[in-house]
Every structure is written in C-alpha cells, then in structure tokens.
Design a protein around this motif. Structure first.
Motif, mmCIF file in Angstrom:
data_model
loop_
_atom_site.group_PDB
_atom_site.id
_atom_site.type_symbol
_atom_site.label_atom_id
_atom_site.label_comp_id
_atom_site.label_asym_id
_atom_site.label_seq_id
_atom_site.Cartn_x
_atom_site.Cartn_y
_atom_site.Cartn_z
ATOM 1 N N GLY A 16 18.717 -28.043 31.745
ATOM 2 C CA GLY A 16 18.420 -26.688 32.187
ATOM 3 C C GLY A 16 16.936 -26.391 32.154
ATOM 4 N N LEU A 17 16.142 -27.400 32.448
ATOM 5 C CA LEU A 17 14.674 -27.260 32.530
ATOM 6 C C LEU A 17 14.032 -26.982 31.180
ATOM 7 N N ASN A 18 14.734 -27.369 30.141
ATOM 8 C CA ASN A 18 14.182 -27.248 28.793
ATOM 9 C C ASN A 18 13.714 -28.635 28.359
ATOM 10 N N ILE A 19 12.400 -28.832 28.356
ATOM 11 C CA ILE A 19 11.855 -30.165 28.085
ATOM 12 C C ILE A 19 12.134 -30.593 26.652
ATOM 13 N N THR A 20 12.050 -29.652 25.736
ATOM 14 C CA THR A 20 12.285 -29.985 24.331
ATOM 15 C C THR A 20 13.708 -30.505 24.126
ATOM 16 N N LEU A 21 14.660 -29.782 24.712
ATOM 17 C CA LEU A 21 16.053 -30.211 24.596
ATOM 18 C C LEU A 21 16.256 -31.566 25.263
ATOM 19 N N ALA A 22 15.658 -31.730 26.421
ATOM 20 C CA ALA A 22 15.782 -33.002 27.138
ATOM 21 C C ALA A 22 15.228 -34.140 26.301
ATOM 22 N N ALA A 23 14.107 -33.879 25.629
ATOM 23 C CA ALA A 23 13.481 -34.916 24.807
ATOM 24 C C ALA A 23 14.426 -35.365 23.699
ATOM 25 N N GLU A 24 15.077 -34.412 23.065
ATOM 26 C CA GLU A 24 16.044 -34.770 22.027
ATOM 27 C C GLU A 24 17.129 -35.664 22.592
ATOM 28 N N ARG A 25 17.639 -35.282 23.743
ATOM 29 C CA ARG A 25 18.768 -36.032 24.305
ATOM 30 C C ARG A 25 18.399 -37.464 24.646
ATOM 31 N N VAL A 26 17.179 -37.691 25.055
ATOM 32 C CA VAL A 26 16.803 -39.070 25.403
ATOM 33 C C VAL A 26 16.100 -39.760 24.245
ATOM 34 N N HIS A 27 16.150 -39.126 23.079
ATOM 35 C CA HIS A 27 15.552 -39.720 21.879
ATOM 36 C C HIS A 27 14.081 -40.032 22.103
ATOM 37 N N ALA A 28 13.356 -39.034 22.531
ATOM 38 C CA ALA A 28 11.912 -39.186 22.708
ATOM 39 C C ALA A 28 11.260 -37.874 22.309
ATOM 40 N N THR A 29 9.969 -37.844 22.368
ATOM 41 C CA THR A 29 9.271 -36.620 21.969
ATOM 42 C C THR A 29 8.987 -35.745 23.182
ATOM 43 N N GLN A 30 8.822 -34.487 22.903
ATOM 44 C CA GLN A 30 8.608 -33.530 23.978
ATOM 45 C C GLN A 30 7.292 -33.787 24.719
ATOM 46 N N PRO A 31 6.182 -34.026 24.008
ATOM 47 C CA PRO A 31 4.947 -34.302 24.753
ATOM 48 C C PRO A 31 5.070 -35.529 25.653
ATOM 49 N N GLY A 32 5.836 -36.496 25.184
ATOM 50 C CA GLY A 32 6.039 -37.691 26.009
ATOM 51 C C GLY A 32 6.644 -37.341 27.354
ATOM 52 N N LEU A 33 7.723 -36.585 27.322
ATOM 53 C CA LEU A 33 8.373 -36.206 28.581
ATOM 54 C C LEU A 33 7.442 -35.370 29.443
ATOM 55 N N SER A 34 6.762 -34.445 28.784
ATOM 56 C CA SER A 34 5.865 -33.557 29.504
ATOM 57 C C SER A 34 4.838 -34.368 30.288
ATOM 58 N N LYS A 35 4.277 -35.313 29.603
ATOM 59 C CA LYS A 35 3.231 -36.113 30.225
ATOM 60 C C LYS A 35 3.788 -36.989 31.345
ATOM 61 N N GLN A 36 4.902 -37.625 31.095
ATOM 62 C CA GLN A 36 5.488 -38.488 32.104
ATOM 63 C C GLN A 36 5.879 -37.695 33.349
ATOM 64 N N LEU A 37 6.380 -36.507 33.120
ATOM 65 C CA LEU A 37 6.732 -35.668 34.260
ATOM 66 C C LEU A 37 5.483 -35.357 35.088
ATOM 67 N N ARG A 38 4.418 -35.009 34.394
ATOM 68 C CA ARG A 38 3.176 -34.704 35.101
ATOM 69 C C ARG A 38 2.696 -35.931 35.877
ATOM 70 N N GLN A 39 2.765 -37.074 35.244
ATOM 71 C CA GLN A 39 2.305 -38.294 35.918
ATOM 72 C C GLN A 39 3.128 -38.584 37.166
ATOM 73 N N LEU A 40 4.426 -38.380 37.042
ATOM 74 C CA LEU A 40 5.279 -38.609 38.208
ATOM 75 C C LEU A 40 4.911 -37.656 39.333
ATOM 76 N N GLU A 41 4.708 -36.408 38.984
ATOM 77 C CA GLU A 41 4.322 -35.429 40.004
ATOM 78 C C GLU A 41 2.973 -35.797 40.618
ATOM 79 N N ASP A 42 2.052 -36.255 39.780
ATOM 80 C CA ASP A 42 0.743 -36.658 40.305
ATOM 81 C C ASP A 42 0.895 -37.806 41.296
ATOM 82 N N GLU A 43 1.717 -38.779 40.918
ATOM 83 C CA GLU A 43 1.881 -39.942 41.787
ATOM 84 C C GLU A 43 2.513 -39.541 43.112
ATOM 85 N N LEU A 44 3.535 -38.688 43.046
ATOM 86 C CA LEU A 44 4.216 -38.292 44.279
ATOM 87 C C LEU A 44 3.371 -37.307 45.078
#
Lengths: 325, 325
Positions: A16-44
């Motif tokens: 539901g567009l909650n990065i913190t919750l998503a991070a928990e579910r994939v067993h990673a940290t919130q900043p990690g997801l945040s950054k990867q999302l940004r990188q993906l958007e930058d690349e695309l």
DNA sequence: CGCGTTTACGTCGTTCGTAACGATA
DNA sequence: TATCGTTACGAACGACGTAAACGCG
C-alpha cells in the motif's frame, strides 16, 4: 534494473505504498528500498510513483505498466526456483491455500493431513476469504492455489480443475416435523419456514435464492452466518432450519437430522484453481492428487502450460463415496 | 539469480554453447560468463548444460525449462525498458525486420524511407530469409517484427496484422506471342510454356503448383530464382515466361510486358507479424502506420496485449492504388 | 599447437545496514 | 510528537577484467 529492484517495487506496491512496511516484508531496511526505488526510477527516466511531499501517494500510469511486467518477471523467477527445488527433491516449502471456510473446515483436512504425513517439512497456510477474495488472492500471488465452489461453470480467472461435486442438505433438529413426515421436503415447505444459511445466500445472485425464485417463491432467511458450525449452532437453538453443504455434516451431529435436498438445489462443484504459467512444487501436485484423486498429475501439468482441453469428469465421485474410500 | 546471469545463460544458448562467442555478443569477458554460469548452476543446484570435458555439449532437460523462463524474463525486462524509452520520447534505437526478399526489395522501401525521415536515429536491419526462417527469427527474439506473405490464412505463430493484398503477374518479353493476342492467358496457355518463378514454387505446397493441379495441369518450371530481379533477368534472356509478384514490376521494366493473372491465381496477403506480449517502441508503431496505413495504432497495441478480435480489412487497398496515393 | 575453458588474483563498483536528519499529520 | 522517508557514511560483498594454466582435437 535488477531483480531486487523489481522485488522491492512490487513489495512497495503490495504494502500500500508504505516503504517501511514493504521493507519488513522483504527482510531489508527501509533506506535500502528507498534508494533502490530511486535508482530504478532514475534508470527508467520517469516516476513510478506519484509523490505527495515525501510520501508515495499513488502509482503512476506508467508505473502500473511496469508493475505488471515486474510481477511476471518475479513469477517466472520463482518458477525457475521451483523447477530447481523439484529437481533437487527438496521436501520443505510452503503451501498457501486460499479457500472458503467450508472447504477449509470440512473438505481439506484429509488431504492436508496426508500431505503433512508425506511432506512434514511443508508448512500449510489456509487463507480464508469469500469467493471473490479467494480468486483475488490467487491472482495477486498471495496464494499458491485456490479451492472454491460454484454451481455451474468454473471460475473465469486462472485454471480450474474440478475436485469434487456435492449437494446441499436441509438440517433440522431431531424431532422437527419436517423430518418426521418421512418424505423429502419441497421448496414450498422450506419457503414457509425460517431458514438459516451462509452469508452468501443474501446475495441477489446466490444459488439458494435463485432456486426459490425459479418457482416464484421467496425464501425467508431468518439469519445467516459465515460458517457451517455457526449455522448448526443456531439450528440447534431453534432459530430456523439449516441449508448447508453436505460436507458440513459430522458423525457427531447426532442431535440434528439431515434431509436430502438434491431434488431442490443444483449440484455444486468444488474447483482447484491455479495461476496460469506456474511451476508447481512436487508437494503441491501431491496435495492435488490427494484432494482430487481422479486428476492425473500429467493432466495438471498440461493444463498449466497450454490452455489445453478441460479436464473431464471421472465416474463422478460423490462426497460420501470419497470419504468412505 | 540475477538478470545478468539469465542474460548470459541465453546468450550462451544462442551462441550454440560457445561461451567465448557469447561473451563477445554481450560485451563481456569469457571468464565472466563462465563464472556466472557456474554460480547460477550452483544456486539452482543442477546442471543447465551437459559438459563434455570442459566444453558445453548440450542443454539439459531442466536447462530447457529454465531457458524458456529466462527468455520471457528478459523479454519483459526489455518491455519495461521500451515503456521507459517511449515515455522519454527517445528517438534512437533499432528496428530489426525479418522478411522475404520481395518485401524488402519492393514493398518496404517506402515505409522505411518515411521512418528514416521521421526517426533518423533509428537504424533499420533487414534480415532476409524464407517464410519459415522469418517466423523463427521473430520467435527467437532475433527480429522485432516480421513481414511475410501467405495465400490464405495468417501465419499461426505470433500476432498477424494484415498489411496489404496483392496478385501475381505473368511477365513476358515485349513482342512475345502470349502478350500479343490481347486476351489474358489461361492456365492451359501457361502450362504449355516454360516458366520462371521463385524458388518456393518448387515446394509441393506452393500456391503456384496447386493452382495448376486444381485443374489437372502440371506446370513446366524451367528455372527458379531467389528474387524477382533474377527472374526478370532470365525472362529477358528468353528462358521462359515469368510468374512473380506484381510489386516486383518497376517503371523501368519497359522491355517486359506484364499480363494480369488475377483470374488464374489466388490473391496473396502480406502480414506484419509481432510477438505476443511485446511493448513496441514508438517508431515501430510509426513504421507500421506507414506500411499499413489502414491499421489504427490503437488496434495494434490492443492486438498485442489480448488475443483480441482479428483486424478487419478496410476498403481493400490494392497495391497499385497504394503506391499511387 | 590453437582453441576454448577454468583457475587465480586484484580492483572497482555497488549494495546494504546503521545512524542522523527532515518533513508531515 | 510520532511516523515515515531521505541523506550520509562506512563496511563488506560481489562482479568484472587481466593473466596464466589446463585439456582437447
């Protein structure tokens, strides 16, 4: 673009567009997801999500397109892993079954028990829901298989394999006049009495309603409940007579009198529904084989890859016959 | 499992199990691919290729399964990139067209010219082949679109969009008696003369042969050639009379006399064939719009996603009319 | 002896987690 | 002020290329 980025992307969408919750579910940290999302958007070169301040507010139009593709990529990656796990004869894993209460309570236990005996390391998750929800769970990859019933044609989404067919029964307290007469009740008999049935029978398109309407009658639904146990409880309490699935009858229900209703209501079919283009783990095939013994393993595999010929019915196993066997 | 590993995997498979060649194609080093392949196999827990000594000898059965999944993953990844490129309004890229010589030589130049005017940064690659090869190239992702002709139904693989319809013509040297009579030739006339046509007319299922066989005649094929230019050359040399596609007629062919053959042979249809579930770059849509102006851009997009209703013919543009317009 | 694969090694880039900061309700 | 996302930084891992060794025809 990496598989991890795509995984994070759909995790964020599913959370539901909650990065913190998503991070928990994939067993990673919130900043990690945040950054990867940004990188993906930058690349695309475009935004996948609409920002409101810092928060994600919505998925962009293009983001929807990408999400859809990302999901199939991840699904195929999972398929590759499933092929590998099968080849390695791995015996551990999980089986997420989206189904309705009646199936979970009365139809599935035997097959799940057998599965657990053969594959003790597989953890089974029963995910209850209404008919629509069940298919949605399967579609969104939140369940591995769905088990669901219809009156006529198979559900439209996914690949439906017929599991078994069943009838409804009328349930009255012992000594109730409807059971005393000795002859099976008619729709007119039922229309004159308060009924207790499933919540779904309140829907306009419920098969119970339609059976009555077909002969110009209106059932008098005194109360509804989500599951058969509740229905039985209220039948015992004298609130009305029950209409429920025959599978819900237990040997211990000696204080209740089941009356046949085959002649009143259309036959129901329970289906195993699978996602298209999915590689099933060995133990899932095993479960299917236990639950619907007439289905050939090869039929199942074949049905998954091509939109092959629909599975035909065997010499119609009836519920009572099955449990006896 | 990473996208790079999957990319290397299919590169190795497509390079005929030659890792060195595959490495060149993906612009990487051979040890890199070797190692990544090993790591992927380690992760999956089984061999993707059968080794003979150090070399790869064959793809394992499971490897085939994985390859298939890997291809769709890479295709979807490419789709995501295409969505991005379209959104960014990128004007550079490449267009690989698998087609037959006749199309490449006579039908495509106008559309490719127009494309080049509008998108000068797009490099077009014409990849000639026979009918079967052309569709195979499309299937194996070695071409973006295929342009191919049939006599009746569209090709079975991929999504076929009708581009235009055409007829064959009889070609005789100026002054040849067949042209002098003033009335169109019959199949009997043709059967009595040596013919020069395409190599494909030697096939048992060629439409040329079948047209004759339908009336109990056997054509006398003096020689065949791979393309229309060669056929014309040999017609000029007096080797026989030509049977070829009307598109192959040029204004400069003043020494040759074309005779209509609409009444002798069935009409042909040229199709644009696309892979299912593919996102096309803007310039590909532009090319299609130029080549087959009656196709609505939205029709094309719609045909790609769902197995939608087949495209209907417009008010039947004929070849000559099209070039005139 | 050449071609192709594997092994070894050093470098570089990237990801990820921790921690601190910032914005928003 | 609590919640959620971003920025900053350091450590560790992993991918890649170069160079050399190994096998096979």
């Amino acid at each position: 673009m990496t598989l991890a980025q795509l995984r994070y992307l759909v995790a964020i969408a599913d959370a539901g567009l909650n990065i913190t919750l998503a991070a928990e579910r994939v067993h990673a940290t919130q900043p990690g997801l945040s950054k990867q999302l940004r990188q993906l958007e930058d690349e695309l070169g475009f935004q996948l999500f609409v920002r409101k301040g810092k928060s994600l507010d919505a998925v962009t139009r293009a983001g929807e397109q990408v999400l859809e593709r990302a999901r199939t990529i991840l699904a195929e990656a999972a398929n590759i892993r499933a092929i590998a796990a099968n080849l390695r004869q791995e015996t551990s894993g999980e089986l997420r079954i989206a189904t309705t209460h009646t199936q979970a309570r009365f139809a599935l236990p035997a097959a799940i028990g057998a599965l657990n005996l053969r594959y003790p390391e597989v953890s089974v998750h029963l995910q209850p829901g209404r008919d629509g929800e069940v298919l949605a769970q399967l579609d969104e990859d939140r369940a591995d298989i769905a088990v669901i019933s219809t009156v006529g044609a198979p559900p439209a989404t996914g690949i439906a394999l017929p599991a078994y067919r069943w009838q409804r029964v009328i349930l009255v307290p012992q000594g109730h006049p409807l059971g005393a007469s000795g002859k099976p009740p008619s729709l007119e008999d039922l229309a004159a009495l308060p009924l207790v049935s499933y919540d779904s029978s309140l829907r306009d398109d419920s098969s119970l309603r339609r059976a009555f309407e077909a002969v110009g009658l209106r059932p008098q639904i005194a109360m509804t409940a989500g599951d058969a146990d509740l229905i039985k409880t209220y039948v015992r309490a004298g609130l009305g007579i029950g209409v429920l699935a025959e599978m819900a009858l237990l040997d211990s229900d000696t204080d209740l009198n089941p009356l046949p209703a085959d002649h009143l209501f259309a036959q129901c079919t329970t289906w195993i529904v699978l996602r298209r283009e999915t590689v099933l783990r060995e133990y899932v095939l095993e479960f299917i084989a236990r639950f619907a013994p007439h289905l050939d393993r090869r039929d199942v595999s074949r049905a998954l890859t091509a939109d092959a010929t629909p599975i035909e019915w065997p010499a119609a196993p009836h519920w009572r016959e099955r449990t006896a066997g």
